[in-house]
Design a protein around this motif. Structure first.
Motif, PDB file in Angstrom:
ATOM      1  N   TRP A  77       0.822  -1.201   0.000  1.00  0.00           N
ATOM      2  CA  TRP A  77       0.000   0.000   0.000  1.00  0.00           C
ATOM      3  C   TRP A  77       0.861   1.258   0.000  1.00  0.00           C
ATOM      4  O   TRP A  77       0.470   2.285  -0.588  1.00  0.00           O
ATOM      5  CB  TRP A  77      -0.959  -0.002   1.199  1.00  0.00           C
ATOM      6  CG  TRP A  77      -0.303   0.193   2.543  1.00  0.00           C
ATOM      7  CD1 TRP A  77       0.121  -0.772   3.402  1.00  0.00           C
ATOM      8  CD2 TRP A  77      -0.008   1.444   3.173  1.00  0.00           C
ATOM      9  NE1 TRP A  77       0.674  -0.221   4.529  1.00  0.00           N
ATOM     10  CE2 TRP A  77       0.602   1.146   4.420  1.00  0.00           C
ATOM     11  CE3 TRP A  77      -0.195   2.775   2.821  1.00  0.00           C
ATOM     12  CZ2 TRP A  77       1.024   2.141   5.300  1.00  0.00           C
ATOM     13  CZ3 TRP A  77       0.225   3.772   3.701  1.00  0.00           C
ATOM     14  CH2 TRP A  77       0.816   3.450   4.924  1.00  0.00           C
ATOM     15  N   TRP A  80       2.078   1.647  -3.668  1.00  0.00           N
ATOM     16  CA  TRP A  80       0.996   2.147  -4.520  1.00  0.00           C
ATOM     17  C   TRP A  80       0.672   3.599  -4.215  1.00  0.00           C
ATOM     18  O   TRP A  80       0.452   4.406  -5.124  1.00  0.00           O
ATOM     19  CB  TRP A  80      -0.249   1.283  -4.344  1.00  0.00           C
ATOM     20  CG  TRP A  80      -0.238   0.024  -5.143  1.00  0.00           C
ATOM     21  CD1 TRP A  80       0.072  -1.225  -4.711  1.00  0.00           C
ATOM     22  CD2 TRP A  80      -0.526  -0.113  -6.544  1.00  0.00           C
ATOM     23  NE1 TRP A  80       0.003  -2.140  -5.736  1.00  0.00           N
ATOM     24  CE2 TRP A  80      -0.371  -1.486  -6.873  1.00  0.00           C
ATOM     25  CE3 TRP A  80      -0.901   0.779  -7.546  1.00  0.00           C
ATOM     26  CZ2 TRP A  80      -0.586  -1.971  -8.157  1.00  0.00           C
ATOM     27  CZ3 TRP A  80      -1.115   0.288  -8.825  1.00  0.00           C
ATOM     28  CH2 TRP A  80      -0.950  -1.060  -9.120  1.00  0.00           C
ATOM     29  N   LEU A  81       0.623   3.945  -2.948  1.00  0.00           N
ATOM     30  CA  LEU A  81       0.292   5.322  -2.553  1.00  0.00           C
ATOM     31  C   LEU A  81       1.354   6.297  -3.036  1.00  0.00           C
ATOM     32  O   LEU A  81       1.039   7.393  -3.518  1.00  0.00           O
ATOM     33  CB  LEU A  81       0.131   5.408  -1.033  1.00  0.00           C
ATOM     34  CG  LEU A  81      -0.263   6.790  -0.472  1.00  0.00           C
ATOM     35  CD1 LEU A  81      -1.604   7.236  -1.044  1.00  0.00           C
ATOM     36  CD2 LEU A  81      -0.319   6.743   1.050  1.00  0.00           C
TER      37      LEU A  81
END
Length: 249
Positions: A77, A80-81
């Motif tokens: 995450w 991706w962020l």
């Protein structure tokens, strides 16, 4: 775009003009691509996977931003962020491209979105400052995009293939930083972008101690906030001046 249409684009004077306008930035883009290609392999990525990433992702800033996170084993995450935040500027680019290309079929618009880039956007907006469709805009875009794609992919692929034979003592990282600085400075055309850049630099240094390169996210968030606030303030000031001028008459 079918083959006959592509051939007609190649022979259009606007295509050649777009390609010529991108040649000046090609050296910086190439240096950036070479550094990114070497960094992917040096970071532990296999050559086939690095080649796949270069050809399909085609986003140098995002690639360089997530590579240290991938090497450090950061959660998915976070990766991706980070990539999403780095590429948020393309949402703004797309909203501005809409005034020029909204009439095109979805397939062509998706292709335009994939092959667009920072330097292409700057060159296009300088060439066509009025947000209205014109026949020469599409061939101009593809001329600029083709030059930019080749300037990126050829050095990037060379860096991937030759990564294990290129010594770190060559200082390619520093060369990549210089290339990025050159590209960035060419895009600073107003006070809002200058303010956002200064805020991003300050925030990145101030938050440098954060783990997993999270100072990058802090810098992006601070820069976007500062830039939007600056633009909102300038719009409010222009409206106030317009009202004042109207009341005087």
């Amino acid at each position: 775009m079918n083959l006959p249409a592509w051939r007609s684009q190649l022979h259009d004077p606007s295509f050649r003009q777009g390609a010529a306008d991108m040649l000046g930035a090609g050296l910086g883009v190439g240096a950036w691509g070479l550094v990114t290609g070497v960094a992917m392999v040096k970071g532990g990525m296999s050559t086939p996977l690095a080649l796949l990433m270069s050809l399909t992702v085609y986003a140098g800033s995002a690639q360089l931003a997530v590579l240290p996170l991938m090497v450090a084993g950061a959660p998915l995450w976070v990766i991706w962020l980070t990539a999403t935040c780095v590429n948020l500027r393309f949402v703004i680019f797309s909203s501005m491209w809409r005034s020029y290309f909204a009439h095109l079929p979805r397939r062509q618009r998706l292709a335009l979105g994939f092959f667009s880039g920072d330097v292409i956007f700057v060159a296009f907006m300088k060439r066509f400052p009025r947000p209205e469709p014109r026949p020469e805009q599409l061939p101009y875009f593809w001329g600029a995009a083709t030059t930019n794609w080749l300037a990126w992919q050829v050095p990037s692929i060379a860096g991937i293939i030759l990564a294990n034979t290129i010594p770190l003592s060559w200082g390619l990282g520093f060369a990549g930083v210089l290339a990025l600085l050159g590209i960035m400075l060419s895009m600073l055309g107003d006070r809002a972008s200058w303010l956002a850049t200064a805020v991003a630099c300050t925030a990145a240094v101030a938050a440098f101690a954060l783990p997993l390169k999270l100072n990058i996210l802090v810098a992006i968030a601070a820069a976007v906030t500062a830039g939007l606030a600056m633009e909102a303030g300038e719009r409010a000031l222009r409206r106030a001046r317009a009202r004042a001028a109207g009341s005087d008459t």
